[in-house]
Design a protein around this motif. Structure first.
Motif, mmCIF file in Angstrom:
data_model
loop_
_atom_site.group_PDB
_atom_site.id
_atom_site.type_symbol
_atom_site.label_atom_id
_atom_site.label_comp_id
_atom_site.label_asym_id
_atom_site.label_seq_id
_atom_site.Cartn_x
_atom_site.Cartn_y
_atom_site.Cartn_z
ATOM 1 N N TYR A 30 0.777 -1.093 -0.004
ATOM 2 C CA TYR A 30 -0.019 -0.170 0.130
ATOM 3 C C TYR A 30 0.824 1.128 0.151
ATOM 4 O O TYR A 30 1.589 1.669 0.749
ATOM 5 C CB TYR A 30 -0.864 -0.001 1.207
ATOM 6 N N TRP A 31 0.539 2.196 -1.031
ATOM 7 C CA TRP A 31 1.293 3.504 -1.102
ATOM 8 C C TRP A 31 0.411 4.367 0.072
ATOM 9 O O TRP A 31 -0.827 4.215 -0.078
ATOM 10 C CB TRP A 31 1.239 4.053 -2.227
ATOM 11 N N PHE A 32 0.993 4.888 1.068
ATOM 12 C CA PHE A 32 0.408 6.035 1.937
ATOM 13 C C PHE A 32 1.244 6.987 2.192
ATOM 14 O O PHE A 32 2.393 7.159 2.000
ATOM 15 C CB PHE A 32 0.052 5.261 3.089
ATOM 16 N N GLU A 54 -3.356 2.229 7.507
ATOM 17 C CA GLU A 54 -4.631 1.763 8.115
ATOM 18 C C GLU A 54 -5.456 2.918 8.079
ATOM 19 O O GLU A 54 -6.832 2.728 7.889
ATOM 20 C CB GLU A 54 -3.936 1.411 9.596
ATOM 21 N N LYS A 55 -5.215 3.980 8.052
ATOM 22 C CA LYS A 55 -6.143 5.148 8.003
ATOM 23 C C LYS A 55 -6.651 5.687 6.487
ATOM 24 O O LYS A 55 -7.775 5.934 6.244
ATOM 25 C CB LYS A 55 -5.708 6.521 8.631
ATOM 26 N N GLU A 56 -5.665 5.273 5.699
ATOM 27 C CA GLU A 56 -5.931 6.037 4.445
ATOM 28 C C GLU A 56 -6.368 4.892 3.582
ATOM 29 O O GLU A 56 -7.036 5.138 2.488
ATOM 30 C CB GLU A 56 -4.641 6.715 3.624
ATOM 31 N N TRP A 57 -6.322 3.718 3.748
ATOM 32 C CA TRP A 57 -7.093 2.577 2.593
ATOM 33 C C TRP A 57 -8.090 2.000 3.577
ATOM 34 O O TRP A 57 -8.078 1.391 4.526
ATOM 35 C CB TRP A 57 -5.973 1.455 2.464
ATOM 36 N N PRO A 58 -9.277 2.201 2.716
ATOM 37 C CA PRO A 58 -10.556 1.322 3.339
ATOM 38 C C PRO A 58 -10.596 -0.013 3.627
ATOM 39 O O PRO A 58 -9.835 -0.480 2.574
ATOM 40 C CB PRO A 58 -11.720 2.202 2.579
#
Length: 333
Positions: free
Chosen positions: A195-197, A202-206
């Protein structure tokens, strides 16, 4: 099929099933087969679509090609499409009732208001195998279907449309599904995704909590990572364009995949025929199993007087000469 989350056999659980979409889980599958089924459902299930358009009259503001492209993308009912044969396999010249369905679009504006011509205005004039095959798919509340063209006073459109059987590998207009969702490992416990963030993944990917729970729950941070783990549950979401119902798309996808696998098995075994002795249309070398063109050793072509341009029919000069003279390797082999 009953769904057994702890069983070892392949089993299926439907989460949603209606005329528009089918949402289900397949367990104890492997990734290769699951993805093959997805690709087959997308591109290799036969449906019906307008393929040839005869323009008899078009005085609208849209060019003939523009209107023809729109007609090709109108979904048609494909119920019973297997009763038609492919036009390339038909003995007719152009089209007939055995390989096509003919629809007519004929409209003229005589009033002062703008006239809209819809998919519902397509009328079947041939004799299809059943009453549903070739009928334009109408799903909107107004019962009109897609808007094809708008006409002003004095403008008219008259077209004859020949719908033929095909698959989406040939053209997207034959695609049976609008989209097919395919997912495994919704919690990313296998770490197949990175995941790119910006601050926190944890907060940015639903997260799809329902699917995560159906897949055994979220990852346990205290459990050591298993490098040998493989996905066993696969989530499908099949959405139809209306020509075939979702369950028919899945069923035909399985049948098509079985036929392709049977063809490969028979080719590898050298039997040369499909299941139950049926020829599945696979590629075959002209010289396979000692065969050739006209009983020769395979050096001649059938349409050029019995001899190829590289040598004579008897094979005396095979490899000895070319159209430009003798080869530098000698006359005899």
């Amino acid at each position: 099929m009953d769904y057994d989350p702890e069983g070892g056999a392949i089993n299926v659980r439907f989460l949603q099933a209606d005329k528009q979409r089918a949402n289900f889980i397949v367990q104890n599958f492997n990734l290769e087969t699951a993805n093959s089924l997805r690709r087959v459902m997308l591109a290799e299930i036969p449906t019906l679509a307008i393929d040839v358009v005869e323009v008899l009259d078009n005085t609208s503001v849209l060019a003939d090609e523009f209107v023809c492209h729109r007609l090709g993308l109108i979904p048609l009912s494909s119920v019973g499409v297997n009763d038609l044969i492919y036009s390339r396999d038909c003995d007719c010249e152009g089209h007939c009732d055995q390989c096509s369905v003919v629809l007519t679009l004929n409209a003229k504006c005589t009033g002062s208001e703008i006239m809209k011509v819809y998919a519902r205005d397509l009328v079947i004039e041939s004799n299809p195998p059943n009453d549903d095959l070739g009928r334009p798919v109408i799903t909107d509340a107004e019962g009109t279907g897609s808007c094809i063209v708008k006409l002003r006073r004095g403008q008219a459109i008259h077209m004859r449309c020949i719908a033929k059987k095909g698959i989406a590998k040939e053209h997207a207009k034959w695609a049976p599904s609008a989209a097919i969702g395919f997912e495994y490992d919704p919690a990313n416990k296998l770490h197949h995704l990175d995941y790119w963030f910006e601050e926190s993944a944890e907060k940015e990917w639903p997260k799809d909590e329902e699917r995560i729970n159906l897949d055994g729950g979220p990852a346990n941070p205290d459990e050591p990572f298993n490098y040998d783990a493989v996905p066993t549950r696969f989530f499908y979401d099949v959405e139809t364009v209306g020509g075939l119902e979702p369950d028919a798309i899945v069923t035909e996808g399985i049948k098509t995949l079985q036929t392709k696998l049977a063809s490969i098995i028979n080719e590898l075994s050298g039997s040369g025929g499909g299941a139950d002795g049926m020829d599945l249309g696979g590629a075959q070398s002209p010289t396979m199993n000692g065969a050739g063109y006209g009983g020769d050793a395979g050096y001649t072509t059938p349409g050029y007087g019995g001899a190829s341009q590289w040598g004579d029919a008897g094979g005396a000069a095979q490899g000895g000469t070319t159209p430009y003279g003798a080869t530098p390797y000698g006359q005899n082999w």
